[in-house]
Structure formats: structure tokens, C-alpha cells
Design an enzyme around this catalytic site. Structure first.
Site, PDB file in Angstrom:
ATOM      1  N   ARG A 248      65.133 -51.344  31.862  1.00  0.00           N
ATOM      2  CA  ARG A 248      65.343 -52.515  31.039  1.00  0.00           C
ATOM      3  C   ARG A 248      64.341 -53.464  31.498  1.00  0.00           C
ATOM      4  O   ARG A 248      64.030 -53.626  32.753  1.00  0.00           O
ATOM      5  CB  ARG A 248      66.866 -52.915  31.162  1.00  0.00           C
ATOM      6  CG  ARG A 248      67.723 -52.084  30.514  1.00  0.00           C
ATOM      7  CD  ARG A 248      67.528 -52.215  28.913  1.00  0.00           C
ATOM      8  NE  ARG A 248      68.535 -51.740  28.246  1.00  0.00           N
ATOM      9  CZ  ARG A 248      68.319 -50.141  27.912  1.00  0.00           C
ATOM     10  NH1 ARG A 248      67.449 -49.594  28.250  1.00  0.00           N
ATOM     11  NH2 ARG A 248      69.413 -49.697  27.062  1.00  0.00           N
ATOM     12  N   GLU A 277      62.047 -58.181  23.379  1.00  0.00           N
ATOM     13  CA  GLU A 277      61.480 -57.087  22.569  1.00  0.00           C
ATOM     14  C   GLU A 277      61.688 -57.263  21.136  1.00  0.00           C
ATOM     15  O   GLU A 277      62.826 -57.582  20.695  1.00  0.00           O
ATOM     16  CB  GLU A 277      62.389 -55.938  23.045  1.00  0.00           C
ATOM     17  CG  GLU A 277      62.141 -55.450  24.388  1.00  0.00           C
ATOM     18  CD  GLU A 277      62.905 -54.118  24.821  1.00  0.00           C
ATOM     19  OE1 GLU A 277      63.619 -53.403  23.930  1.00  0.00           O
ATOM     20  OE2 GLU A 277      62.384 -53.530  25.723  1.00  0.00           O
ATOM     21  N   HIS A 296      59.738 -49.104  24.181  1.00  0.00           N
ATOM     22  CA  HIS A 296      60.817 -48.877  24.507  1.00  0.00           C
ATOM     23  C   HIS A 296      61.579 -47.445  23.881  1.00  0.00           C
ATOM     24  O   HIS A 296      62.575 -47.321  23.140  1.00  0.00           O
ATOM     25  CB  HIS A 296      61.924 -49.947  24.173  1.00  0.00           C
ATOM     26  CG  HIS A 296      63.192 -49.936  25.138  1.00  0.00           C
ATOM     27  ND1 HIS A 296      63.761 -51.237  25.489  1.00  0.00           N
ATOM     28  CD2 HIS A 296      64.026 -48.895  25.749  1.00  0.00           C
ATOM     29  CE1 HIS A 296      64.983 -50.792  26.220  1.00  0.00           C
ATOM     30  NE2 HIS A 296      64.954 -49.530  26.216  1.00  0.00           N
TER      31      HIS A 296
END
Length: 338
Positions: A248, A277, A296
């Protein structure tokens, strides 16, 4: 907006509704939910919380399957029928777990569903960085031929440090070992498991950082792990070290990482997650050839997508059918392993 709905009278079941924070999940999962009297609706990824909350309220949803975007207290409170939240994946830092707990709504993770995929991605990033694949590719395409002067680095006998030894950390450790690397694990909650698997356990993170050639992060983002890798800890690492984060954003302080890359304090970094993000187009990290970035997607493969959706669907079905939530999958914000 896409939705999957079947005949309300199918199998004599009362129809229930869930909202998925994305535009799709595996068809197998939709079919499974439909078969259990649950209709599936979708909200586009990264929609603002107020938009998701409005949709949840209009549908009076019974369950929520979270793929992308933030699940705030507003979203959780939107439907009085909401009884379960299931993560299409493992990380739950984008869900207000405290708000869910205040309403006795379990937040369940699809444990182990994407472990292999994320581990493969972490190793791929390490290989690309240490073998300098991207700069070598650019040099050849630009007319350079560096064969007379280039010497690469080895994986064999290099030391990799892992922060977190859950399902993903364990898979990464096994792959690294198969490549001939020495594995060291830092995870106060899973040190016995790592030791039982034959890996060296570090009691002190700072000491481990000074010894490793590679550092791979596999823990969730919590109050304890936010900025875990900051300027001070980056200073402890070898100048030749490679840092990879497929966990993360926020675990690594990105400003400190930019400074470390600019000064050559570490040799390179691979990031699949970011504090914000999507990250800004003018992010200062983009200026470094020693950084590889991906959006991601480490855990997003055909196999893991099916697994994440099916596990999340089964969690939802079980809770809505009146069964207690799976204790092993309940989100615990201060748990280190992922």
C-alpha cells in the site's frame, strides 16, 4: 451503468442487492450471487464517495463488494439494510473499518486470493531493476551498444528482507529462495511462521535494513506502518539496495524516497501503489530512471480476479444467509501480515 439482475422469483428467494465499486467482477461470481438470490449492481471505480453513497441509498443495498475507491462513513451509513462489506482483495485501508464496526457490519477480506500474483509482480520488479532492463532497452533502441562496458548484478546469494509474512510475503519468500536468495523476515506477528518455514527472522527492522540487498513490503497500511520507510530508514539501507512496494502507498514516504533516489542513497525502487491514487502526472518520482511504476495492478491477473471475486461473493452470501463472518478473514486494522 451495468447491472446484473435475474428473475426476482428465481428459486423462490427474496432478492437482495449488493453494490460493487467497479464496472465488473468475474462472471462466475455474479452467477453465484444471482443463484443465491442476490442482484449485483455496479458503481464506476474511483467515483466520489457521495456518488457511491447516493447509489447505495437508492438501491438500499444489503452488501458492498469493494474493488476501488474510498468507502467512507457516508457510504457505509447510506443504506439501512447494509449487513456486510467484502473486499475484492486483501488491503482494506480504503475502507472506514471503525465506521463499519460502529454499525456491527463485518469487513471481510479475500485472504490469499492474489498472493501468487502479487509475489510474482514483486519479483518481476526486482529482476527488472537489478538487471537494468528498462535503461538497457532504451539505450539499445537509442543506438547505443553497451556490451563492452556493462556488467550486471546477480540474484544468487543476495539477501532479501520482507516486511510482512502473510500469504503474499510467504509466496515472495519461496520465490526468492528458489532464485538463490537469502530471505530475512520482519513481522512481529508472524515470526514463528517464518521461522517454521526455515527463514531467518529479524527482531529489529533497522538492523535488517542495513543488511539487505532487496527490501520488499507486504504489510497493510495502518497507523503503525504509515511512513514506516522514511528518510531515516532509507539512510540505513545500502546504496546498492533495491526497494519494492506491492502493498500500500503511504508505507513508504514518497518525498523521502525521491530524495534517496536523487542522491543515489539507494539504487532503485519499484512501486505498484501510491499514497494518492492515481498519482499526479507531475509526480517528482517520474524523473528517475531508477524507478519503475505500475498502476496498483500486481494482484490483478485472470486467475486472481476470479479468486478474489468468488471469495468475496461467498463472504457476502454467508453473512446475508445469517451465518457469522469468517473470523480469519475479518479486517483488523492493526494486523501487520497481509
Amino acid at each position: 451503468m451495468t447491472e446484473a439482475v435475474v428473475d426476482a422469483g428465481a428459486a423462490g428467494l427474496t432478492r437482495r442487492r449488493i453494490l460493487v465499486t467497479h464496472h465488473k467482477i468475474a462472471e462466475k461470481a455474479i452467477s453465484l450471487l444471482n443463484e443465491h438470490g442476490i442482484d449485483v449492481f455496479f458503481s464506476p471505480p474511483y467515483d466520489p464517495s457521495e456518488v457511491v453513497a447516493k447509489r447505495a441509498a437508492e438501491l438500499e443495498i444489503d452488501g458492498l463488494m469493494v474493488r476501488q475507491g474510498r468507502i467512507t462513513e457516508e457510504v457505509i451509513a447510506a443504506s439501512p439494510n447494509l449487513r456486510v462489506i467484502a473486499k475484492h482483495g486483501v488491503g482494506v485501508d480504503n475502507i472506514d473499518i471503525a465506521a463499519a464496526a460502529a454499525r456491527s457490519i463485518p469487513v471481510l477480506r479475500a485472504m490469499g486470493s492474489n498472493a501468487r500474483a502479487v509475489a510474482e509482480h514483486a519479483i518481476a520488479m526486482m529482476l527488472a531493476l537489478v538487471k537494468q532492463l528498462l535503461p538497457l532497452d532504451r539505450s539499445v533502441k537509442g543506438g547505443e551498444w553497451l556490451k563492452p562496458t556493462f556488467t550486471g548484478r546477480d540474484f544468487l546469494s543476495a539477501t532479501i528482507g520482507l516486511i510482512g509474512y502473510g500469504a503474499i510475503g510467504r509466496e515472495t519468500a519461496r520465490m526468492a529462495e528458489a532464485l538463490g536468495m537469502e530471505v530475512v523476515v520482519y513481522d512481529p506477528l508472524s515470526s514463528q511462521a517464518a521461522s517454521d518455514d526455515g527463514f531467518t527472522v529479524a527482531d529489529d527492522l533497522d538492523v535488517m535494513l542495513s543488511d539487505v540487498d532487496f527490501l520488499s513490503i507486504h504489510c497493510p497500511l495502518t497507523s503503525q506502518t504509515r511512513d514506516l520507510i522514511d528518510a531515516r530508514r532509507l539512510q540505513l539501507m545500502k546504496p546498492s539496495a533495491i526497494l519494492v512496494n506491492t502493498a500500500r502507498g503511504g508505507i513508504i514516504n514518497e518525498a523521502a524516497l525521491a530524495t534517496a533516489l536523487a542522491s543515489g542513497r539507494i539504487a532503485g525502487a519499484g512501486l505498484d501503489s501510491f499514497a494518492v491514487e492515481p498519482p499526479a502526472k507531475d509526480c517528482e518520482l517520474w524523473s528517475f530512471n531508477t524507478l519503475i511504476a505500475t498502476p496498483h495492478i500486481a494482484g490483478v491477473t485472470y486467475g486472481s480476479a476470479d479468486s478474489m471475486a468468488l471469495i468475496a461473493a461467498n463472504h457476502i452470501i454467508s453473512v446475508l444467509d445469517g451465518h457469522p463472518p469468517d473470523e480469519r478473514s475479518l479486517a483488523r486494522p492493526d494486523q501487520l501480515s497481509s
